[in-house]
Design an enzyme around this catalytic site. Structure first.
Site, PDB file in Angstrom:
ATOM      1  CD  GLU A  29      -2.734   1.018   0.044  1.00 22.43           C
ATOM      2  OE1 GLU A  29      -3.481   0.072  -0.207  1.00 22.43           O
ATOM      3  OE2 GLU A  29      -2.602   2.001  -0.723  1.00 22.43           O
ATOM      4  CG  LEU A  36      -3.177   4.398   1.861  1.00 26.32           C
ATOM      5  CD1 LEU A  36      -3.231   5.085   3.204  1.00 26.32           C
ATOM      6  CD2 LEU A  36      -4.504   3.747   1.542  1.00 26.32           C
ATOM      7  CG  PHE A  73       8.373  13.291   0.099  1.00 30.40           C
ATOM      8  CD1 PHE A  73       7.197  13.326  -0.629  1.00 30.40           C
ATOM      9  CD2 PHE A  73       8.344  12.728   1.360  1.00 30.40           C
ATOM     10  CE1 PHE A  73       6.014  12.811  -0.125  1.00 30.40           C
ATOM     11  CE2 PHE A  73       7.166  12.200   1.888  1.00 30.40           C
ATOM     12  CZ  PHE A  73       6.002  12.243   1.142  1.00 30.40           C
ATOM     13  CG  LEU A  74      13.194  17.759  -2.728  1.00 39.10           C
ATOM     14  CD1 LEU A  74      13.665  18.379  -4.038  1.00 39.10           C
ATOM     15  CD2 LEU A  74      14.384  17.109  -2.000  1.00 39.10           C
ATOM     16  N   GLY A 103       7.987  12.120  10.811  1.00 43.09           N
ATOM     17  CA  GLY A 103       7.483  11.240  11.864  1.00 43.09           C
ATOM     18  C   GLY A 103       6.416  10.354  11.270  1.00 43.09           C
ATOM     19  CB  CYS A 124       4.824   4.767   7.381  1.00 38.97           C
ATOM     20  SG  CYS A 124       3.055   4.496   7.473  1.00 38.97           S
ATOM     21  CE  LYS A 141       0.534  13.444   5.697  1.00 42.57           C
ATOM     22  NZ  LYS A 141       0.624  12.412   4.648  1.00 42.57           N
ATOM     23  NE  ARG A 171      -0.348   5.428  14.245  1.00 45.22           N
ATOM     24  CZ  ARG A 171      -0.825   4.571  13.350  1.00 45.22           C
ATOM     25  NH1 ARG A 171      -0.555   3.290  13.461  1.00 45.22           N
ATOM     26  NH2 ARG A 171      -1.569   5.000  12.339  1.00 45.22           N
TER      27      ARG A 171
HETATM   28  C1  UGA Z   1       4.111   7.457   4.010  1.00 47.59           C
HETATM   29  C2  UGA Z   1       4.304   7.356   2.483  1.00 47.59           C
HETATM   30  O1  UGA Z   1       4.372   8.667   1.922  1.00 47.59           O
HETATM   31  C3  UGA Z   1       3.157   6.562   1.847  1.00 47.59           C
HETATM   32  O2  UGA Z   1       3.399   6.405   0.444  1.00 47.59           O
HETATM   33  C4  UGA Z   1       3.080   5.177   2.509  1.00 47.59           C
HETATM   34  O3  UGA Z   1       2.005   4.419   1.994  1.00 47.59           O
HETATM   35  C5  UGA Z   1       2.855   5.367   4.006  1.00 47.59           C
HETATM   36  O4  UGA Z   1       3.962   6.133   4.548  1.00 47.59           O
HETATM   37  C6  UGA Z   1       2.813   3.999   4.641  1.00 47.59           C
HETATM   38  O5  UGA Z   1       3.835   3.295   4.623  1.00 47.59           O
HETATM   39  O6  UGA Z   1       1.744   3.571   5.059  1.00 47.59           O
HETATM   40  P1  UGA Z   1       2.594   8.993   5.605  1.00 47.59           P
HETATM   41  O7  UGA Z   1       3.429   8.440   6.724  1.00 47.59           O
HETATM   42  O8  UGA Z   1       1.125   8.993   5.726  1.00 47.59           O
HETATM   43  O9  UGA Z   1       2.926   8.214   4.230  1.00 47.59           O
HETATM   44  O10 UGA Z   1       3.015  10.517   5.404  1.00 47.59           O
HETATM   45  P2  UGA Z   1       3.996  11.337   4.468  1.00 47.59           P
HETATM   46  O11 UGA Z   1       3.216  12.306   3.685  1.00 47.59           O
HETATM   47  O12 UGA Z   1       4.905  10.465   3.721  1.00 47.59           O
HETATM   48  O13 UGA Z   1       4.820  12.167   5.551  1.00 47.59           O
HETATM   49  C7  UGA Z   1       5.682  11.514   6.498  1.00 47.59           C
HETATM   50  C8  UGA Z   1       6.447  12.530   7.306  1.00 47.59           C
HETATM   51  O14 UGA Z   1       7.389  13.214   6.490  1.00 47.59           O
HETATM   52  C9  UGA Z   1       5.586  13.630   7.951  1.00 47.59           C
HETATM   53  O15 UGA Z   1       6.014  13.822   9.287  1.00 47.59           O
HETATM   54  C10 UGA Z   1       5.855  14.855   7.100  1.00 47.59           C
HETATM   55  O16 UGA Z   1       5.737  16.065   7.812  1.00 47.59           O
HETATM   56  C11 UGA Z   1       7.303  14.607   6.699  1.00 47.59           C
HETATM   57  N1  UGA Z   1       7.695  15.292   5.437  1.00 47.59           N
HETATM   58  C12 UGA Z   1       7.119  14.931   4.264  1.00 47.59           C
HETATM   59  C13 UGA Z   1       8.677  16.263   5.452  1.00 47.59           C
HETATM   60  O17 UGA Z   1       9.244  16.602   6.526  1.00 47.59           O
HETATM   61  N2  UGA Z   1       9.052  16.852   4.270  1.00 47.59           N
HETATM   62  C14 UGA Z   1       8.491  16.511   3.091  1.00 47.59           C
HETATM   63  O18 UGA Z   1       8.902  17.086   2.035  1.00 47.59           O
HETATM   64  C15 UGA Z   1       7.490  15.525   3.077  1.00 47.59           C
END
Ligand code: UGA
Length: 413
Positions: free
Chosen positions: A137, A139, A234-235, A242, A245, A301, A308
């Site tokens: 997955e 998402l 993701f930059l 956090g 995942c 986020k 978590r």
């Molecule tokens: C992440 C992956 O993006 C999904 O594709 C995957 O399915 C999911 O894990 C999973 O394994 O179930 P998620 O943890 O919901 O999704 O959130 P993200 O949008 O990836 O963000 C993760 C963390 O990275 C957040 O704390 C966010 O603030 C941080 N982040 C994200 C940054 O600090 N900078 C960015 O440019 C992007």
């Protein structure tokens, strides 16, 4: 097709809704009776954009129960938490598969839970009559319903040709469908999350250097992201990643590699940089006993109430241990912190406000709302989300790697 989904966390619930959307009848099983009752009444147990509407739209095709039905196709979406040694705890997955085998020994079992490479093959050996596949997955929380409706790809990992073809039909989409073996599917999931974490840690290191040399990391990210080989996603530099995942999956993958005598140096470094990033925010705060700090945004986020491994909570814990008085505000997540109902209440009397989650409401908070209530209006933007289209007023602003956006009109000086 009648499908049974085991586990109604983010992955299970959203997958079930997706299948119901595609006109399949879906039975959702979860041991949590209260959650099943809530869901049967169309109430979503999680904060997720569009989920209640999607649940209600599909109510006639969704059944929620605590009992395992006899089914030909089970999707396993139970939790795979981190063990104390960093490895992945597979006990829930193993218990579910055992139960499925006792109910329907020839069922097709599709793993949706994130499980270490090799797990599906081991289960197949332990239960040869079951027919296994791994369909990871991808998402994201906060945009899960949108992601489920518009996936970038579907990875189907199985040796069973009939099952591969049934799953191609089940997960029919306009996105590419990639057929692989189960272990490759499992590794693809971990590689995707690890790569995204590496991107974040990479830009966070550049942000720290930007602070030193006087460059703006937001412009650097834009500049490199325009190269299609790098891409803009993701930059976003900030307080680090956090969630349920990235930290857990990185721990599981690096631990698995170490158990095989291998080091995933780049991924391990991403994890260390992420830890250091929180220390960097802490350094900017310069904590001391009695300092009053307001944390704006607590969820890991925006768009979710999920706490978590939320960087805000880790920061709050560090600050509290140092004698700092911490208040918090979040529009969705509920914590044990001294949490207030409004931004104004949270920042009242504070000397520093720190943005930890870029909720729209926090992004657009006017400087006035801070200056009117804070003792000294100093803002550390741990998500680089303030846009500077408006006058910063008397707020002393500091982002992460945005030194030329610092305003020196500190009201206390
Ligand atoms: C992440 C992956 O993006 C999904 O594709 C995957 O399915 C999911 O894990 C999973 O394994 O179930 P998620 O943890 O919901 O999704 O959130 P993200 O949008 O990836 O963000 C993760 C963390 O990275 C957040 O704390 C966010 O603030 C941080 N982040 C994200 C940054 O600090 N900078 C960015 O440019 C992007």
């Amino acid at each position: 097709m009648q499908v049974t989904v085991i586990g109604t966390g983010y992955v299970g619930l959203v997958t079930a809704i997706g299948l119901a959307d595609a006109k399949h009848d879906v039975v959702c099983v979860d041991l949590n009776k209260e959650r099943m009752e809530q869901l049967s009444n169309g109430v979503a147990p999680i904060t997720e954009e569009g989920i209640e509407g999607a649940l209600q739209q599909n109510q006639s095709r969704l059944t929620f129960t605590t009992e395992y039905p006899v089914s030909d196709l089970y999707l396993v979406a139970v939790g795979t938490p981190e063990r104390a040694d960093g490895s992945c705890d597979l006990s829930a997955v193993e218990a579910v598969v055992k139960l499925i085998h006792s109910i329907q020994p020839h069922a097709a079992v599709v793993m949706k839970s994130t499980i270490p490479p090799g797990t599906t093959e081991k289960l197949q050996m332990a239960y040869p009559s079951l027919r296994f596949a791994m369909v990871p997955e991808f998402l994201r929380e906060g945009t899960a319903i949108r992601d489920m409706r518009n996936p970038h790809r579907v990875i189907i990992g199985t040796h069973d040709q009939q099952l591969a073809s049934d799953l191609t039909e089940l997960f029919k989409t306009n996105a590419p469908i990639v057929h692989v073996d189960p272990t490759t599917a499992e590794l693809t999931k971990y590689a995707a999350n690890s790569f995204l974490a590496v991107k974040i840690s990479f830009i966070n290191e550049i942000a720290r250097l930007a602070d030193i040399v006087g460059a703006d990391v937001e412009d650097v990210a834009h500049g490199i992201g325009l190269d299609p080989r790098i891409g803009p996603a993701f930059l976003k530099a900030g307080a680090g990643y956090g969630g349920s995942c990235f930290p857990k999956d990185i721990a599981a993958l690096t631990t698995l590699a170490q158990q095989h005598g291998e080091h995933l140096h780049v991924i391990e470094a991403a994890d260390r940089t992420n830890e250091a990033q929180l220390e960097y925010v802490l350094q900017k705060i310069a904590p001391k006993r009695g300092l009053r700090v307001a944390l704006l945004g607590l969820a890991f986020k925006p768009g979710t109430d999920d706490l978590r491994d939320a960087p805000a909570l880790r920061l709050a814990e560090r600050l509290t241990k140092m004698g700092v008085i911490v208040t918090g505000y979040d529009p969705a997540a509920k914590t044990l912190l001294d949490q207030k109902d409004t931004i104004e209440e949270a920042v009242t009397g504070a000397e520093i406000a720190v943005i930890m989650t870029e909720w729209d409401e926090i992004k657009h908070v006017t400087p006035r709302r801070l200056t009117d209530n804070m003792k000294t209006a100093r803002l550390i933007d741990g998500r680089n989300c303030w846009a500077f289209v408006e006058e910063p007023g008397n707020v002393q602003y500091e982002g992460i790697g945005r030194p030329n956006k610092t305003f020196s009109n500190n009201p206390t000086s």
